[in-house]
Design an enzyme around this catalytic site. Structure first.
Site, PDB file in Angstrom:
ATOM      1  N   ASN A 193     -13.566 -44.870 -15.558  1.00  0.00           N
ATOM      2  CA  ASN A 193     -12.230 -44.439 -15.958  1.00  0.00           C
ATOM      3  C   ASN A 193     -12.195 -44.082 -17.435  1.00  0.00           C
ATOM      4  OD1 ASN A 193     -12.541 -47.303 -16.086  1.00  0.00           O
ATOM      5  ND2 ASN A 193     -10.337 -47.602 -16.255  1.00  0.00           N
TER       6      ASN A 193
ATOM      7  N   CYS B  43      -7.090 -45.825  -5.782  1.00  0.00           N
ATOM      8  CA  CYS B  43      -5.659 -45.502  -5.770  1.00  0.00           C
ATOM      9  C   CYS B  43      -5.404 -44.346  -4.788  1.00  0.00           C
ATOM     10  CB  CYS B  43      -5.179 -45.127  -7.174  1.00  0.00           C
ATOM     11  SG  CYS B  43      -5.596 -43.443  -7.657  1.00  0.00           S
TER      12      CYS B  43
ATOM     13  N   GLU C 191     -13.162 -42.938  -9.966  1.00  0.00           N
ATOM     14  CA  GLU C 191     -13.562 -42.267  -8.722  1.00  0.00           C
ATOM     15  C   GLU C 191     -13.467 -40.756  -8.866  1.00  0.00           C
ATOM     16  OE1 GLU C 191     -11.545 -44.789  -9.114  1.00  0.00           O
ATOM     17  OE2 GLU C 191     -11.559 -46.181  -7.431  1.00  0.00           O
TER      18      GLU C 191
ATOM     19  N   CYS D 171      -6.944 -40.907  -5.697  1.00  0.00           N
ATOM     20  CA  CYS D 171      -8.397 -40.815  -5.480  1.00  0.00           C
ATOM     21  C   CYS D 171      -8.711 -40.771  -3.988  1.00  0.00           C
ATOM     22  CB  CYS D 171      -9.104 -41.997  -6.139  1.00  0.00           C
ATOM     23  SG  CYS D 171      -9.061 -41.912  -7.940  1.00  0.00           S
TER      24      CYS D 171
HETATM   25  N1  THU Z   1      -8.301 -46.931 -12.116  1.00  0.00           N
HETATM   26  C1  THU Z   1      -9.468 -46.425 -11.610  1.00  0.00           C
HETATM   27  O1  THU Z   1     -10.378 -46.038 -12.359  1.00  0.00           O
HETATM   28  N2  THU Z   1      -9.586 -46.356 -10.260  1.00  0.00           N
HETATM   29  C2  THU Z   1      -8.616 -46.705  -9.377  1.00  0.00           C
HETATM   30  O2  THU Z   1      -8.772 -46.498  -8.191  1.00  0.00           O
HETATM   31  C3  THU Z   1      -7.376 -47.325  -9.856  1.00  0.00           C
HETATM   32  C4  THU Z   1      -7.212 -47.409 -11.322  1.00  0.00           C
HETATM   33  C5  THU Z   1      -8.159 -46.971 -13.576  1.00  0.00           C
HETATM   34  C6  THU Z   1      -7.071 -46.097 -14.134  1.00  0.00           C
HETATM   35  C7  THU Z   1      -6.729 -46.823 -15.417  1.00  0.00           C
HETATM   36  O3  THU Z   1      -7.642 -46.426 -16.423  1.00  0.00           O
HETATM   37  C8  THU Z   1      -6.984 -48.277 -15.097  1.00  0.00           C
HETATM   38  O4  THU Z   1      -7.829 -48.294 -13.963  1.00  0.00           O
HETATM   39  C9  THU Z   1      -5.724 -49.079 -14.782  1.00  0.00           C
HETATM   40  O5  THU Z   1      -4.957 -48.488 -13.810  1.00  0.00           O
END
Ligand code: THU
Length: 155
Positions: free
Chosen positions: A60, A110, A73, A113
């Protein structure tokens, strides 16, 4: 009348992981360590396995303008499709590193994704396995994106 779809998530303890799973986890952990997440302090790493065995990493990437960031993702999926447009994605390994308590025990990708994965799975016409390793090292796995997103959006 009603439409019902059930989900099946396999739960594997760290001691029972296959060598293939452990190798992918190792890659995803390296990716999580390189996440840029100073705002959420929720570090996510993703390792994608492509049809020829190549591994693509993502993590992320947050931004001072919060909505401009992107999940691990989608960083990995878009990198894979940008650089290897003709290879399919077979497996997605997600590692989450956080000190926060997780309400469900694990964090599936999420909705945004999942929609992207759902669309890629349809386009390549072969299932994408998804695994999520929670901070306590338990692995949660599904054999198909539909298990996490039973009703994806399709035009
Ligand atoms: N995040 C992800 O990288 N993947 C997910 O499926 C959910 C959330 C990240 C986004 C943000 O940088 C942090 O996690 C908190 O939401």
């Amino acid at each position: 009348m009603e439409i019902r779809r059930e989900s099946l998530v396999r739960v594997t303890s760290e001691a029972d992981l296959t060598e293939r799973e452990s190798n992918l986890i190792e890659q995803a952990r390296i990716a999580a360590d390189n996440a840029y997440a100073p705002y959420s302090e929720f570090h996510v790493g993703t390792a994608l396995k492509l049809s020829d065995g190549e591994i693509v990493l993502g993590n992320n990437q947050e931004n001072a303008a919060y909505p401009s960031g992107l999940c691990a993702e989608r960083v990995a999926i878009f990198a894979a499709k940008a650089n290897h447009p003709n290879k399919s994605i077979d497996e997605v390994m997600i590692v989450v590193k956080t000190d926060k308590a997780l309400k469900q025990g694990f964090t599936p990708p999420c909705g945004s994704c999942l929609q992207v994965l759902w669309d890629v799975q349809n386009r390549q016409n072969s299932p994408i396995k998804i695994h999520v390793q929670s901070p306590d090292k338990t692995l949660y796995s599904v054999d198909n994106v539909n298990q996490f997103l039973p009703f994806g959006f399709e035009l």
